[in-house]
Design an enzyme around this catalytic site. Structure first.
Site, mmCIF file in Angstrom:
data_model
loop_
_atom_site.group_PDB
_atom_site.id
_atom_site.type_symbol
_atom_site.label_atom_id
_atom_site.label_comp_id
_atom_site.label_asym_id
_atom_site.label_seq_id
_atom_site.Cartn_x
_atom_site.Cartn_y
_atom_site.Cartn_z
ATOM 1 N N ASP A 93 3.987 10.035 -13.392
ATOM 2 C CA ASP A 93 4.640 8.664 -13.663
ATOM 3 C C ASP A 93 5.268 9.007 -15.041
ATOM 4 O O ASP A 93 4.696 9.609 -15.816
ATOM 5 C CB ASP A 93 3.997 7.613 -13.199
ATOM 6 C CG ASP A 93 4.749 6.453 -13.362
ATOM 7 O OD1 ASP A 93 6.111 6.316 -13.288
ATOM 8 O OD2 ASP A 93 4.067 5.092 -13.789
ATOM 9 N N GLY A 95 5.718 6.752 -17.537
ATOM 10 C CA GLY A 95 5.077 5.837 -18.310
ATOM 11 C C GLY A 95 5.881 4.411 -18.516
ATOM 12 O O GLY A 95 5.410 3.567 -19.240
ATOM 13 N N PHE A 97 5.507 2.397 -16.068
ATOM 14 C CA PHE A 97 4.524 1.292 -15.591
ATOM 15 C C PHE A 97 3.648 0.717 -16.836
ATOM 16 O O PHE A 97 3.469 -0.592 -16.873
ATOM 17 C CB PHE A 97 3.443 1.798 -14.627
ATOM 18 C CG PHE A 97 2.658 0.735 -13.880
ATOM 19 C CD1 PHE A 97 3.198 -0.459 -13.343
ATOM 20 C CD2 PHE A 97 1.245 0.671 -14.412
ATOM 21 C CE1 PHE A 97 2.247 -1.224 -12.559
ATOM 22 C CE2 PHE A 97 0.453 -0.470 -13.935
ATOM 23 C CZ PHE A 97 0.899 -1.354 -13.140
ATOM 24 N N ASP A 147 11.521 3.934 -16.737
ATOM 25 C CA ASP A 147 12.087 2.864 -16.458
ATOM 26 C C ASP A 147 11.420 1.756 -17.097
ATOM 27 O O ASP A 147 10.475 1.875 -17.539
ATOM 28 C CB ASP A 147 12.213 2.462 -14.744
ATOM 29 C CG ASP A 147 10.687 2.442 -14.316
ATOM 30 O OD1 ASP A 147 9.701 2.878 -14.931
ATOM 31 O OD2 ASP A 147 10.602 1.773 -13.447
ATOM 32 N N ASP A 266 1.828 5.456 -3.488
ATOM 33 C CA ASP A 266 0.787 5.837 -4.372
ATOM 34 C C ASP A 266 0.103 4.518 -4.778
ATOM 35 O O ASP A 266 0.720 3.332 -4.769
ATOM 36 C CB ASP A 266 1.214 6.595 -5.546
ATOM 37 C CG ASP A 266 1.616 5.440 -6.557
ATOM 38 O OD1 ASP A 266 2.907 5.173 -6.512
ATOM 39 O OD2 ASP A 266 0.740 5.253 -7.397
ATOM 40 N N CYS A 304 -15.382 7.551 11.608
ATOM 41 C CA CYS A 304 -14.728 8.035 10.598
ATOM 42 C C CYS A 304 -14.978 9.757 10.354
ATOM 43 O O CYS A 304 -16.077 9.828 10.469
ATOM 44 C CB CYS A 304 -14.862 7.358 9.419
ATOM 45 S SG CYS A 304 -13.935 7.799 7.949
ATOM 46 N N CYS A 306 -14.599 11.116 7.632
ATOM 47 C CA CYS A 306 -14.823 11.737 6.115
ATOM 48 C C CYS A 306 -16.162 12.171 5.924
ATOM 49 O O CYS A 306 -17.053 11.889 6.657
ATOM 50 C CB CYS A 306 -14.419 10.403 5.462
ATOM 51 S SG CYS A 306 -15.601 9.371 4.989
ATOM 52 N N CYS A 309 -18.746 9.306 5.740
ATOM 53 C CA CYS A 309 -19.096 8.696 6.836
ATOM 54 C C CYS A 309 -19.943 9.844 7.551
ATOM 55 O O CYS A 309 -20.954 9.347 8.486
ATOM 56 C CB CYS A 309 -18.008 8.209 7.772
ATOM 57 S SG CYS A 309 -17.354 6.668 7.074
ATOM 58 N N HIS A 335 -14.051 8.252 0.716
ATOM 59 C CA HIS A 335 -13.891 7.454 2.038
ATOM 60 C C HIS A 335 -12.528 6.685 2.097
ATOM 61 O O HIS A 335 -11.639 6.524 2.892
ATOM 62 C CB HIS A 335 -15.057 6.512 2.431
ATOM 63 C CG HIS A 335 -14.534 5.377 3.726
ATOM 64 N ND1 HIS A 335 -14.880 5.841 4.935
ATOM 65 C CD2 HIS A 335 -14.197 4.235 3.644
ATOM 66 C CE1 HIS A 335 -14.499 4.900 5.725
ATOM 67 N NE2 HIS A 335 -14.028 3.728 4.845
#
Length: 369
Positions: A93, A95, A97, A147, A266, A304, A306, A309, A335
RNA sequence: GCCUCAAUAGCUCAGUCGGUUAGAGCACUUGACUGUUAAUCAAGGGGUCGUAGGUCCGAGUCCUACUUGGGGCG
């Protein structure tokens, strides 16, 4: 090479689309969810754990890496991939944000943004050119245009000026971008103003980027407004480029984004919620701090796949969370990331089977009951 | 046995000259979190102020006795 978007299948009932994004580090199916690793790490996780979650692209952040350790250190290390030992695609990104999140520590000028460092108050000046130059040096696979992500709400007058400025910044950034293997995405802004969203999209596309993202959402507006922000601009984005909805990762928002034609998402949500003791489940998110899990010896979610789990119970994770043990946040991060990535896998399958709407309705019904 | 200090929320402690509805931190119970300033933030429940008397318009606060605990002296 620049990323390339390959359209595989369009959904017949919605604007959703299944595709493949070709990157320097392999080809990945979309729609996809990208975990966030602001400071060159997805908090608490190592690469192997991310890969076990089927993570593809991950995010990092120009502003934060600029401050520490500095883009030159990372450049000397051989680029961000080598520096952080991640041999998958990385998106940085810009910057932009931080123009929003460091609200009380900034001053926006035409030339760029004056930040007061959140670390020590030092006066910093980040421009569109500098952001791109830093990202060139970081050598991420996808760089983002610098931006302004305006707060919500702002006046139409402010948003109009902001959109124009973001467009000028996008052009300035593109003009100095010089990393042949790095793609550059443009960002659509415009807040809740439909005509500004449209204009921002059309003008950004004219600048010809490798992909387009929708920014300025999930900044405090209600969900209805947020979904409309997507509707108001996405039809002006080209079909042959990836579309990325920035910062969005609530499971319901991913579904709404996908059915509106978004390919990439994201969000810090899976990892932040994890560190705060929360887990996604198909029946909504649960807070492991709650007393009800004290003697719950079942996994976070039955079925699940993962690591967490397959190996641990709610009772144990609650114990770790209650005792402020790092492992609790780690297990929950694994998870939660797997949950969102699995959601995108299920979405892709539903698009293939042409039953996305049915899948969406069933998921929402379960999740919100 | 004597002297002395202490006793306030589950824990550790504030509590002014005696004066409004006794506070904090932690713990506990919940909630929030969307391109990470966030393993963070917010809210809530929880009190016979050791016990019994006394002085006073009014006592967590002053006095007496007792109980329990710490320290000291024999």
């Amino acid at each position: 090479m620049k990323v390339k978007y390959e359209l595989v299948k369009k959904d017949s009932q919605t604007l959703a689309r299944r595709g493949i994004i070709h990157t320097n580090y392999g080809n990945y199916a979309t729609p996809m969810f990208m975990p966030v690793g602001t400071l060159a790490n997805v908090k608490t996780l190592v690469k192997e754990e991310l890969l076990a979650c089927h993570s593809a692209i991950i995010l990092s952040n120009t502003y934060h890496l600029w401050l520490r350790p500095g883009e030159n250190v990372i450049n000397k290390a051989g680029g961000l991939h080598k520096f952080m030992n991640y041999d998958g695609p990385i998106l940085t990104d810009s910057g932009g944000f931080q123009v929003f999140s460091l609200a009380l520590k900034k001053d926006i000028l035409e030339e760029g943004v004056i930040f007061k460092s959140h670390l020590n108050g030092e006066r910093l000046f980040l421009t569109p050119e500098l952001s791109i130059q830093i990202q060139n040096k970081l050598d991420s696979d996808i760089a983002m245009s610098f931006d302004e992500c305006p707060p919500y709400p702002v006046t139409r007058e402010y948003m109009e000026k902001s959109v124009e400025r973001t467009l000028r910044w996008a052009k300035r950034g593109k003009d100095v971008h010089c990393n042949e293997r790095q793609s550059l995405f443009g960002i659509v802004q415009g807040g809740e103003f439909a005509d500004l969203r449209k204009k921002s999209a059309i003008e950004t596309v004219k600048l010809d980027f490798d992909g387009y993202s929708i920014g300025g959402t999930s900044v405090g507006e209600d969900k209805k407004t947020m979904y409309k922000m997507i509707d108001d601009c996405i039809s002006y984005l080209p079909e042959d480029k990836p579309r990325y909805l920035m910062g969005v990762g609530d499971p319901l928002d991913i579904l709404e984004g996908v059915t509106r034609g978004v390919d990439m998402f994201d969000c810090v949500m899976p990892t932040r919620l994890a560190r705060h003791g929360n887990a996604f489940t198909h029946c909504g998110k649960i807070n492991l701090k709650n007393l009800q899990f004290k003697e719950d010896f079942t996994p976070l979610e039955d079925g699940c796949d993962c690591y967490t789990c397959k190996n641990y119970t709610k009772s144990y994770i609650r114990h770790l969370v209650t005792c402020d043990e790092t492992l609790g946040g780690r297990l929950l991060s694994i998870h939660n990331i797997r949950f969102l990535i699995k959601l995108t896998e299920d979405i892709r399958e539903a698009i293939s089977k042409d039953n996305l709407l049915e899948f969406k309705e069933s998921f929402i019904k379960n999740y919100t009951k």
